[in-house]
Design an enzyme around this catalytic site. Structure first.
Site, PDB file in Angstrom:
ATOM      1  CG  PHE A   1      -0.811   9.069  -4.984  1.00  0.00           C
ATOM      2  CD1 PHE A   1       0.469   9.582  -5.055  1.00  0.00           C
ATOM      3  CD2 PHE A   1      -1.619   9.461  -3.939  1.00  0.00           C
ATOM      4  CE1 PHE A   1       0.941  10.469  -4.090  1.00  0.00           C
ATOM      5  CE2 PHE A   1      -1.161  10.337  -2.968  1.00  0.00           C
ATOM      6  CZ  PHE A   1       0.113  10.835  -3.053  1.00  0.00           C
TER       7      PHE A   1
ATOM      8  CD1 TRP B   1      -1.265   1.011  -6.190  1.00  0.00           C
ATOM      9  CD2 TRP B   1      -1.981   2.548  -4.730  1.00  0.00           C
ATOM     10  NE1 TRP B   1      -2.408   1.574  -6.702  1.00  0.00           N
ATOM     11  CE2 TRP B   1      -2.865   2.518  -5.825  1.00  0.00           C
ATOM     12  CE3 TRP B   1      -2.233   3.427  -3.685  1.00  0.00           C
ATOM     13  CZ2 TRP B   1      -3.986   3.342  -5.898  1.00  0.00           C
ATOM     14  CZ3 TRP B   1      -3.352   4.254  -3.758  1.00  0.00           C
ATOM     15  CH2 TRP B   1      -4.208   4.204  -4.865  1.00  0.00           C
ATOM     16  CG  HIS B   2      -0.295   5.816  -1.371  1.00  0.00           C
ATOM     17  ND1 HIS B   2      -0.567   4.621  -0.738  1.00  0.00           N
ATOM     18  CD2 HIS B   2      -1.427   6.549  -1.274  1.00  0.00           C
ATOM     19  CE1 HIS B   2      -1.803   4.646  -0.264  1.00  0.00           C
ATOM     20  NE2 HIS B   2      -2.349   5.794  -0.582  1.00  0.00           N
ATOM     21  N   GLY B   3       3.402   5.898  -4.280  1.00  0.00           N
ATOM     22  CA  GLY B   3       4.395   6.659  -5.017  1.00  0.00           C
ATOM     23  C   GLY B   3       5.790   6.087  -4.896  1.00  0.00           C
TER      24      GLY B   3
ATOM     25  N   GLY C   1       0.811  -1.211   0.000  1.00  0.00           N
ATOM     26  CA  GLY C   1       0.000   0.000   0.000  1.00  0.00           C
ATOM     27  C   GLY C   1       0.845   1.262   0.000  1.00  0.00           C
TER      28      GLY C   1
END
Length: 482
Positions: free
Chosen positions: A482, A332-334, A329
């Site tokens: 994102f 995944w955001h950056g 997680g």
């Protein structure tokens, strides 16, 4: 006639809070109303408009979506028609690898190369890669579809056009929600135009999203960006306000976009679910992730945590699975080490809560315990947001340490007198979290059932608020990157 609005603006998505989008809706929605009784025509029309939105923000995104749609559709049919277990697994792996591979190239190639150069030394020249807006969100929708077909939760979509409609659906394009095909496709197959009450209900939620994003988030962001841009020049109290401000900003920004997307979907006749449920009311980190970005939380649970074994293989394995899931997680955001720290922090917090759960259940649930639990959860979440909001861990630690070491109550009246609107908006944002839902439901009901001219007044008030507080500029959504 000027047709600049038709031209692509790479890296700048078509925001639902922009004047251009609102102007386009004056044409799009009447045409949709005309075509709603003919499902196939409606599907083509909305798909074309969705592709326009993709091309507007990034022509590459439109190409990737169409390529992914074709690959998913082919792979799902091959998986569903095959009885050979090995072949089914190969097709699933190939499909997921293609989706993840495209995401990895556009989002993580430069990060991986920069990290490698930091390890071995040498000069790093970044690749000329423009991140397609929304690629993370549509990639997760793509993966969930193929996996659900493999698991037997749904049959493959017969029409490639129908699947392309789902994958490119413009309300979900920029920042979700991550609506799964298993929930979305039945609505398309049995499509029924929205009733008048559903349209007004959708408009109410859309306007709520506009207020959250364009009034609260954008105004608070002005202060947060200034302080976070040069944290060493501010007192501990000013840093504390910025830290709290970002917690409010990111909620109002992302929940605001989700409200717009869900409201627009409802106007069009689709239920996109619920993506936020007052997350800062949470009494522990586990509850927080049941309330924050719900579509992502459920996706990570079903396609990462459970796939790794969940809680079925002992306590140690459960904790490792939690950590791995939250690391996914985070990344995944950056493509940034701070996102990994943020994800790892939440993973550790979840593991700690699981370890303490037997003892916590034995504690009497008094008002003091409830307040202390909520406060502790908010502190943990807010501190981790500092890593989320900053470019590197050094900046994050400087903000956290500066908040404590340079705290001075003398700055409290100064800030309140100089930035009264900031303090007012932050106070309203937090207090609104604890207002009973019955009041919100009552206001929604009144808007849906009132006369048209009162709805018009509400719309004009919202527009005036946006112009007065946020200004005429359109600020990008935080999650659009994102």
């Amino acid at each position: 006639m000027n047709f600049d609005f038709l031209m692509p603006t790479p890296g700048v998505p078509l925001m639902m809070s922009s004047g251009l989008f609102w102007g386009l809706m004056l044409v799009f929605l009447p045409m949709l109303a005309v075509l709603q009784s003919r499902r196939r025509a409606m599907t083509v029309f909305v798909s074309v408009f969705s592709l326009y939105c993709a091309i507007k923000g990034s022509g590459v995104l439109a190409m990737l979506m169409l390529l992914t749609a074709a690959m998913d559709w082919t792979a799902a049919h091959a998986i569903a028609t095959s009885t050979d277990v090995g072949r089914r697994r190969v097709m699933l792996g190939a499909s997921v690898a293609c989706s993840v591979g495209l995401l990895a190239y556009f989002k993580y190639a430069n990060f991986a190369l920069a990290t490698w150069h930091d390890i071995v030394g040498g000069n790093f020249a970044p690749l000329d890669i423009i991140l397609p807006v929304g690629i993370s969100f549509y990639t997760f929708r793509s993966i969930s579809y193929v996996v659900d077909v493999y698991r037997g939760k749904m049959k493959p979509v017969n029409s490639l056009l129908d699947y392309a409609f789902y994958l490119t659906f413009f309300p979900c394009m920029v920042a979700g929600p991550i609506v799964r095909a298993v929930d979305f496709m039945p609505q398309l197959y049995d499509y029924r135009p929205a009733t008048a009450s559903q349209v007004w209900d959708g408009l109410w939620q859309f306007l709520l999203g506009v207020v959250k994003k364009c009034v609260f988030a954008d105004y608070i962001a002005q202060y947060v960006n200034i302080v976070y841009g040069s944290p060493s020049g501010y007192s501990g109290f000013e840093l504390l306000v910025a830290v709290l401000g970002f917690s409010i900003q990111i909620y109002m920004d992302f929940a605001g976009y989700s409200d717009m997307a869900i409201g627009m979907g409802r106007i069009m006749g689709f239920d996109l679910g619920v993506n936020f449920n007052l997350p800062y009311r949470s009494l522990n980190v586990t509850e927080f992730w049941r309330r924050w970005h719900i579509s992502l939380s459920l996706w990570l649970r079903d396609y990462v945590y459970i796939t790794l074994g969940g809680n079925r293989k002992g306590r140690l394995r459960q904790h490792l699975n939690l950590l791995a899931t939250m690391l996914v997680g985070g990344i995944w955001h950056g493509a940034n080490w701070n996102f990994i720290v943020w994800g790892a922090g939440h993973g550790v917090a979840l593991c700690v809560h699981k370890l303490l759960l037997p003892r916590l259940k034995a504690v009497e649930n008094t008002r003091i315990v409830t307040i202390a639990s909520g406060f502790a959860t908010f502190v943990v979440v807010t501190l981790l947001w500092v890593f989320f909001a900053t470019p590197d861990t050094a900046t994050a630690w400087s903000i956290i340490s500066g908040t404590v070491s340079r705290f001075d109550v003398a700055y409290i009246p100064v800030l309140i007198s100089r930035r009264p609107l900031l303090c007012l908006l932050m106070t309203i944002a937090m207090v609104s979290h604890f207002i009973p839902m019955t009041y919100s439901d009552r206001a929604r009901h009144m808007f849906v059932n009132t006369s048209w001219w009162l709805r018009l007044v509400v719309l004009l008030v919202v527009v005036q608020l946006v112009l007065q507080v946020s200004g005429s500029d359109v600020h990008p959504f935080l999650y659009a990157g994102f």
